[in-house]
Design a protein around this motif. Structure first.
Motif, mmCIF file in Angstrom:
data_model
loop_
_atom_site.group_PDB
_atom_site.id
_atom_site.type_symbol
_atom_site.label_atom_id
_atom_site.label_comp_id
_atom_site.label_asym_id
_atom_site.label_seq_id
_atom_site.Cartn_x
_atom_site.Cartn_y
_atom_site.Cartn_z
ATOM 1 N N LEU A 28 0.592 -1.132 0.058
ATOM 2 C CA LEU A 28 -0.076 -0.076 -0.034
ATOM 3 C C LEU A 28 0.856 1.128 -0.018
ATOM 4 C CD1 LEU A 28 -2.908 -0.967 2.251
ATOM 5 C CD2 LEU A 28 -2.945 -0.565 0.040
ATOM 6 N N GLU A 29 1.959 1.187 0.711
ATOM 7 C CA GLU A 29 2.856 2.345 0.537
ATOM 8 C C GLU A 29 3.421 2.668 -0.763
ATOM 9 O OE1 GLU A 29 4.644 2.078 5.191
ATOM 10 O OE2 GLU A 29 5.900 1.357 3.531
ATOM 11 N N HIS A 30 3.754 1.613 -1.493
ATOM 12 C CA HIS A 30 3.909 1.679 -3.031
ATOM 13 C C HIS A 30 2.780 2.143 -3.708
ATOM 14 C CE1 HIS A 30 8.312 0.286 -3.070
ATOM 15 N NE2 HIS A 30 8.085 -0.671 -1.914
ATOM 16 N N ALA A 31 1.753 1.791 -3.256
ATOM 17 C CA ALA A 31 0.453 1.988 -4.160
ATOM 18 C C ALA A 31 0.166 3.616 -3.820
ATOM 19 C CB ALA A 31 -0.680 1.142 -3.775
ATOM 20 N N GLN A 32 0.264 3.943 -2.774
ATOM 21 C CA GLN A 32 0.012 5.346 -2.431
ATOM 22 C C GLN A 32 0.985 6.091 -3.351
ATOM 23 O OE1 GLN A 32 0.859 6.276 1.685
ATOM 24 N NE2 GLN A 32 -0.469 8.113 1.374
ATOM 25 N N GLN A 33 2.272 6.036 -3.524
ATOM 26 C CA GLN A 33 3.099 6.605 -4.206
ATOM 27 C C GLN A 33 2.917 6.636 -5.727
ATOM 28 O OE1 GLN A 33 7.087 4.997 -3.239
ATOM 29 N NE2 GLN A 33 7.034 5.733 -1.090
ATOM 30 N N ASP A 34 2.577 5.484 -6.074
ATOM 31 C CA ASP A 34 2.054 5.217 -7.601
ATOM 32 C C ASP A 34 0.866 6.196 -7.819
ATOM 33 O OD1 ASP A 34 2.364 3.925 -10.085
ATOM 34 O OD2 ASP A 34 0.365 3.313 -9.596
ATOM 35 N N CYS A 35 0.089 6.393 -6.843
ATOM 36 C CA CYS A 35 -1.176 7.191 -7.093
ATOM 37 C C CYS A 35 -0.725 8.627 -7.191
ATOM 38 C CB CYS A 35 -2.106 7.160 -5.883
ATOM 39 S SG CYS A 35 -3.315 5.814 -6.153
ATOM 40 N N GLU A 36 0.075 8.921 -6.483
ATOM 41 C CA GLU A 36 0.731 10.486 -6.331
ATOM 42 C C GLU A 36 1.332 10.625 -7.658
ATOM 43 O OE1 GLU A 36 2.984 10.416 -2.726
ATOM 44 O OE2 GLU A 36 1.373 10.802 -1.601
ATOM 45 N N ALA A 37 2.003 9.832 -8.273
ATOM 46 C CA ALA A 37 2.724 9.948 -9.522
ATOM 47 C C ALA A 37 1.753 9.780 -10.668
ATOM 48 C CB ALA A 37 3.704 8.954 -9.618
ATOM 49 N N GLY A 38 0.576 9.275 -10.567
ATOM 50 C CA GLY A 38 -0.438 9.238 -11.604
ATOM 51 C C GLY A 38 -0.155 7.984 -12.388
ATOM 52 N N GLY A 39 0.183 6.976 -11.603
ATOM 53 C CA GLY A 39 0.435 5.522 -12.219
ATOM 54 C C GLY A 39 -0.790 4.923 -12.271
ATOM 55 N N PRO A 40 -0.610 3.372 -12.791
ATOM 56 C CA PRO A 40 -1.730 2.495 -12.989
ATOM 57 C C PRO A 40 -2.788 2.476 -11.738
ATOM 58 C CG PRO A 40 0.354 1.568 -13.577
ATOM 59 C CD PRO A 40 0.811 2.728 -12.869
ATOM 60 N N CYS A 41 -2.073 2.530 -10.501
ATOM 61 C CA CYS A 41 -3.038 2.424 -9.338
ATOM 62 C C CYS A 41 -3.996 3.699 -9.320
ATOM 63 C CB CYS A 41 -2.178 2.321 -8.135
ATOM 64 S SG CYS A 41 -1.297 1.080 -7.886
ATOM 65 N N ALA A 42 -3.274 4.917 -9.752
ATOM 66 C CA ALA A 42 -4.162 6.035 -9.715
ATOM 67 C C ALA A 42 -5.393 5.958 -10.517
ATOM 68 C CB ALA A 42 -3.316 7.288 -10.329
ATOM 69 N N LEU A 43 -5.338 5.099 -11.756
ATOM 70 C CA LEU A 43 -6.517 4.859 -12.738
ATOM 71 C C LEU A 43 -7.581 4.220 -12.108
ATOM 72 C CD1 LEU A 43 -4.557 4.026 -15.949
ATOM 73 C CD2 LEU A 43 -5.804 6.279 -15.533
ATOM 74 N N LEU A 44 -7.281 3.507 -11.100
ATOM 75 C CA LEU A 44 -8.412 2.573 -10.489
ATOM 76 C C LEU A 44 -8.895 3.240 -9.307
ATOM 77 C CD1 LEU A 44 -6.992 -1.136 -10.384
ATOM 78 C CD2 LEU A 44 -8.959 0.117 -11.957
ATOM 79 N N LEU A 45 -7.947 4.133 -8.583
ATOM 80 C CA LEU A 45 -8.518 4.550 -7.210
ATOM 81 C C LEU A 45 -8.695 5.956 -7.100
ATOM 82 C CD1 LEU A 45 -5.714 2.569 -5.350
ATOM 83 C CD2 LEU A 45 -8.030 2.157 -5.366
ATOM 84 N N VAL A 46 -7.948 6.908 -7.819
ATOM 85 C CA VAL A 46 -8.088 8.531 -7.867
ATOM 86 C C VAL A 46 -9.464 8.651 -8.227
ATOM 87 C CG1 VAL A 46 -7.246 10.668 -8.509
ATOM 88 C CG2 VAL A 46 -5.749 8.809 -7.593
ATOM 89 N N GLY A 47 -10.284 9.640 -7.660
ATOM 90 C CA GLY A 47 -11.479 10.181 -8.113
ATOM 91 C C GLY A 47 -12.668 8.965 -7.972
ATOM 92 N N TRP A 48 -12.563 8.439 -6.712
ATOM 93 C CA TRP A 48 -13.489 7.110 -6.413
ATOM 94 C C TRP A 48 -14.575 8.373 -6.121
ATOM 95 C CZ3 TRP A 48 -14.740 2.685 -6.598
ATOM 96 C CH2 TRP A 48 -15.521 1.642 -5.547
ATOM 97 N N PRO A 49 -15.729 7.770 -6.467
ATOM 98 C CA PRO A 49 -17.075 8.537 -6.237
ATOM 99 C C PRO A 49 -17.433 8.483 -4.909
ATOM 100 C CG PRO A 49 -17.566 6.677 -7.531
ATOM 101 C CD PRO A 49 -16.013 6.823 -7.392
ATOM 102 N N GLY A 50 -17.229 7.539 -4.077
ATOM 103 C CA GLY A 50 -17.584 7.548 -2.661
ATOM 104 C C GLY A 50 -16.602 7.917 -1.813
ATOM 105 N N ASP A 51 -16.614 7.716 -0.355
ATOM 106 C CA ASP A 51 -15.685 7.912 0.505
ATOM 107 C C ASP A 51 -14.779 6.553 0.621
ATOM 108 O OD1 ASP A 51 -14.074 8.008 2.829
ATOM 109 O OD2 ASP A 51 -15.503 8.780 4.120
ATOM 110 N N PRO A 52 -13.504 6.870 0.196
ATOM 111 C CA PRO A 52 -12.550 5.726 0.252
ATOM 112 C C PRO A 52 -12.239 4.730 1.494
ATOM 113 C CG PRO A 52 -11.617 7.439 -0.923
ATOM 114 C CD PRO A 52 -12.722 8.069 -0.121
#
Ligand SMILES: C[S@@+](CC[C@H](N)C(=O)[O-])C[C@H]1O[C@@H](n2cnc3c(N)ncnc32)[C@H](O)[C@@H]1O
Length: 350
Positions: A28-52
């Motif tokens: 998850l620490e790596h996935a968090q960094q990947d989201c910050e960098a706009g990587g593949p995890c961000a495509l699935l997780l960033v912009g989630w319509p509900g409360d993550p």
């Protein structure tokens, strides 16, 4: 990154460490960094319509990836997941994880849409002393088990498992489910061997064990570096499938009243739940208590009623407590507290 997603990461990384999954905490620490960098995890997780956080989005995400591994669709990552015989190696495990997220995003998305579903069999080690205490109080009575928030109904089979609670032991030695927990404090009523009259449960989203997809989903939420939990789960599924309990799709507040009527003499009705109260809204909780108190008012020593709760402690975060309220009388007693997954039990009862 979205502040709410960031908060969900912080919460879940902490939770993984509390529950001793270093593999998931680091992924998850790596996935968090990947989201910050706009990587593949961000495509699935960033912009989630509900409360993550409230949606347990990150557990959905990790479970979705694990399901691919368990289904044999992610052989690279499987080499690092102990649940399928692998061993985590860094940084290879993260690279393989990211590969699955990048290449199989479409297969992961459907599991992100549904709430995580678990059935933690070792909680039976936390519940065991309560069932035995009811047997001690009402000698000779058969137990009518009614579980609310039963998930796949596996904890309804608590009496078919074997428990090593050194220095104590209880249950069938040859059981496919062998549970071990640290036991401290006095002895529960381990001399009791109650007979079960019937087993039934309700859940708003029960897992159907006859359905292979349901079983895979349940397994996917077991953390891959805790393979003994998967062994317990698979053993319990085998036991439950051989002699299925009645599991109904219903809200606890609506289901319970019908289950408590018509109690014959010699039957102790036990309503129990484990890690469920938190999810039940206030008004429904009040309804459940009303139903129990009304049925309790009619209870006799020949037709007793017990309410056994294995739930988060309000006073000690991160601990579970086992409470027993029984009728006639309606007194409540705290029997034990311990680890939320039943790994430790501190017995306080009788
Ligand atoms: C964390 S799981 C615990 C499952 C199981 N009791 C165990 O100990 O492994 C919580 C369960 O409660 C169910 N649930 C939540 N709210 C409910 C309600 N109002 N009525 C019935 N079941 C509910 C969920 O669907 C889920 O299966």
């Amino acid at each position: 990154m979205d502040e709410r997603l960031d908060a969900a990461f912080r919460f879940q990384i902490g939770g993984c460490r509390v529950f001793e999954s270093e593999l998931y905490a680091r992924l998850l620490e790596h996935a968090q960094q990947d989201c910050e960098a706009g990587g593949p995890c961000a495509l699935l997780l960033v912009g989630w319509p509900g409360d993550p956080l409230r949606d347990f989005l990150l557990l959905r995400f990790l479970g979705a990836v694990h399901a691919r591994v368990l289904a044999g669709e992610a052989p690279e990552l499987a080499r690092h997941y102990p649940s399928v015989g692998g061993m985590p190696e860094w940084p290879g495990v993260w690279q393989a994880f990211l590969g699955v997220v990048e290449e199989q995003a479409d297969a992961l998305r459907p599991q992100l849409e549904t709430f995580p579903q678990t059935n933690e069999v070792r909680r039976c080690a936390g519940l065991l002393g309560g069932f035995l205490e009811v047997a001690r109080r009402y000698p000779g009575s058969r137990q009518r088990l009614r579980e609310i928030g039963t998930s796949a109904g596996l904890n309804l089979f608590w009496d078919r498992y074997h428990y090593t609670l050194a220095p104590h032991e209880w249950g069938t030695r040859g059981s496919a489910v062998k549970l071990e927990a640290e036991w401290s404090g006095g002895s529960a009523a381990f001399e009791q061997v109650p007979e079960i009259e019937s087993r039934a449960g309700c859940d708003i989203a029960p897992v159907r064990l006859a359905d292979a997809a349901g079983r895979l989903r349940l397994e996917s939420y077991v953390w891959p570096d805790q393979p003994e939990r998967l062994t317990h789960l698979r053993g319990a599924v085998e036991i439950a499938r051989a002699d299925p309990a009645r599991i109904e799709e219903a809200r606890a507040g609506e289901w319970l009243a019908g289950e408590l009527a018509d109690a014959p003499d010699g039957v102790a009705r036990i309503v129990f739940h484990s890690s469920v109260w938190l999810y039940i809204p206030e008004d429904e909780r009040a309804r459940i208590v009303d139903v129990l108190e009304s049925a309790g008012a009619e209870a006799t020593a020949e037709r007793p009623l017990a309410w056994l709760r294995h739930e988060d402690s309000d006073e000690r975060p991160g601990r579970m407590e086992l409470l027993l309220r029984s009728w006639p009388g309606g007194q409540e007693e705290k029997l034990a507290d311990g680890h939320p997954h039943g790994r430790k039990v501190d017995w306080l009862g009788g």
